[in-house]
Design an enzyme around this catalytic site. Structure first.
Site, mmCIF file in Angstrom:
data_model
loop_
_atom_site.group_PDB
_atom_site.id
_atom_site.type_symbol
_atom_site.label_atom_id
_atom_site.label_comp_id
_atom_site.label_asym_id
_atom_site.label_seq_id
_atom_site.Cartn_x
_atom_site.Cartn_y
_atom_site.Cartn_z
ATOM 1 C CG ASP A 113 -2.128 -1.231 0.774
ATOM 2 O OD1 ASP A 113 -1.766 -2.296 0.237
ATOM 3 O OD2 ASP A 113 -2.919 -0.867 2.366
ATOM 4 C CD GLU A 141 -0.616 -6.098 8.499
ATOM 5 O OE1 GLU A 141 -0.737 -5.686 9.767
ATOM 6 O OE2 GLU A 141 -1.087 -5.792 7.593
HETATM 7 C C1 DGY Z 1 -5.966 -1.550 4.440
HETATM 8 O O1 DGY Z 1 -6.708 -1.313 4.612
HETATM 9 O O2 DGY Z 1 -4.340 -1.872 4.869
HETATM 10 C C2 DGY Z 1 -5.345 -2.539 3.176
HETATM 11 O O3 DGY Z 1 -4.434 -2.837 3.135
HETATM 12 C C3 DGY Z 1 -6.078 -2.445 2.540
HETATM 13 O O4 DGY Z 1 -6.051 -3.293 1.553
#
Ligand code: DGY
Length: 420
Positions: free
Chosen positions: A160, A390
């Site tokens: 992201d 994660e």
């Molecule tokens: C988030 O909301 O952090 C996700 O990675 C978007 O998919």
């Protein structure tokens, strides 16, 4: 059985919401596209029925045009932003309006092979869905037929807030029609998450595409963010190889030709993105026409789907070793020490087990089993020390972000599969 495998299986049970697996409780309370593909490969090791189910639930969200969205909102939850009312899409089940890396066909082949031939009846509708999605990628996201597919939103990369988007994203206004009411920073320390300014831009893009009625041609025309992306294309090519294999297996000779042509196009296009001066492959910013030179993991992912010349593979491995020097956990998603490197902040430096999984497969494919083994060891050791986080801080090894994470559990099982 190894206690960590028992724990990995427990996490997948805890994150089950009825035939699909949420990435982690509260932070990500729905079905995510590439997360589910990785999870299905984990299930393939011990429960092929459940593995098929994961993929079947994912394609409930597939749009008529072939796109498989990045989030399927099977049931409501108020612990996540942006929810269905922000996306304003019109599928029978609420979904987001963008997509995610096409790991699906890679998973399908693994599940099919684990299930044995009896699985053909179950695999066929999933194969059809995958083919439709690949056709969508090559039409909606590469209308000019270049072989590199483009992303219209950084979330589509799965990485992201990667430094790879810094230049392209800076052109996207921070104004939004939708109020930005973040929930993620209520679950995870804000210093590990994307910044507020990134979120304004992420939501500006959602508003822009919702105003296009999610029509791919209109979005293509209006997109203020458009990057022909190397990691996604490399994953698409590997998935294309697996899809081609399945097409042969299922006697679909016309499909074989079509898929082989997609694959050949992408193979050539990826190779043309090799930059010897950087010892990496690069993406292209389609708004400016420039190479994306930011030093991120994406530049190494073509190892996964190309049989590279020895010189190129060797240069990639040398560069990976240089980035990994002195780190407690490899492989960093941003080159350590550069200005944009932040070892705890999401995709701006940390090590991710699923990225390592792709790189390990790529290193083996390209004749570097020892480098693959080092990376495998680094990944499983980090998980055994810190749990199924994660992601991991490469400097300290600390587990960061959400905990009890499904794809880290699946990756661990996959990387330890000889001990099952
Ligand atoms: C988030 O909301 O952090 C996700 O990675 C978007 O998919």
């Amino acid at each position: 059985m190894n206690v960590h495998i028992t724990e990995a299986k427990r996490i997948l049970v805890a994150n089950d919401r009825g035939g699909y697996t949420v990435p982690t409780d509260r932070l990500y309370p729905f079905q995510w596209n590439w997360d589910s593909a990785f999870v299905a490969m984990g299930f393939a090791l011990y429960d092929t029925n459940r593995a098929y189910r994961e993929l079947e639930r994912l394609i409930e969200g597939q749009w008529a045009d072939g796109m498989i969205p990045h989030i399927i909102f099977h049931q409501p939850s108020d612990t996540y932003f942006p929810g269905p009312n922000v996306w304003r899409t019109r599928h029978t089940i609420p979904t987001s309006g963008i997509t995610q890396p096409p790991v699906f066909a890679i998973a399908l082949r693994k599940v099919f092979e684990a299930a044995g031939n009896g699985g053909q009846v179950r695999a066929l509708p999933l194969y059809e869905a995958a083919l439709k999605w690949h056709r969508w990628w090559y039409s909606a996201r590469d209308p000019e037929g270049t072989g590199l597919v483009a992303l219209l939103h950084p979330w589509e990369s799965g990485s992201d807030n990667s430094p790879a988007w810094d230049i392209a994203l800076a052109r996207v206004p921070t104004t939004t029609d939708t109020p930005v009411i973040r929930k993620d920073t209520g679950h995870v320390n804000a210093s590990m998450r994307p910044r507020d300014e990134d979120y304004s831009r992420f939501i500006h893009l959602v508003d822009t595409y919702a105003a296009c009625g999610w029509d791919p041609a209109k979005q293509w025309e209006k997109a203020p963010f458009k990057v022909a992306e190397i990691q996604t294309t490399a994953i698409l090519l590997k998935a294309g190889e697996d899809l081609e294999h399945l097409a042969r297996e299922f006697g679909r000779s016309e499909d074989v030709e079509e898929i082989a042509a997609f694959n050949e196009l992408s193979r050539k296009a990826i190779l043309a993105q090799w930059r010897p001066g950087l010892s990496r492959f690069v993406s292209r910013d389609l708004v400016s026409g420039d190479d994306v030179e930011a030093a991120t993991q994406a530049g190494f992912i073509p190892l996964l789907s190309l049989d590279l010349d020895k010189d190129i593979a060797g240069a990639l491995v040398d560069e990976m070793r240089a980035w990994s020097k002195g780190l407690k956990v490899t492989f960093p998603t941003t080159k350590p020490g550069i200005a944009s490197w932040e070892p705890k902040r999401y995709w701006r430096g940390p090590s991710w087990a699923i990225i390592n999984w792709l790189l390990i497969d790529g290193l083996k494919r390209n004749g570097h089993p020892e480098a693959a083994e080092e990376l495998r060891k680094s990944t499983v050791t980090a998980i055994e020390r810190e749990g199924f986080a994660e992601y991991f801080d490469p400097l300290t090894g600390e587990g960061c972000g959400g905990l009890g994470f499904s794809w880290t559990a699946a990756a661990y099982m996959w990387l330890m599969r000889s001990s099952h």
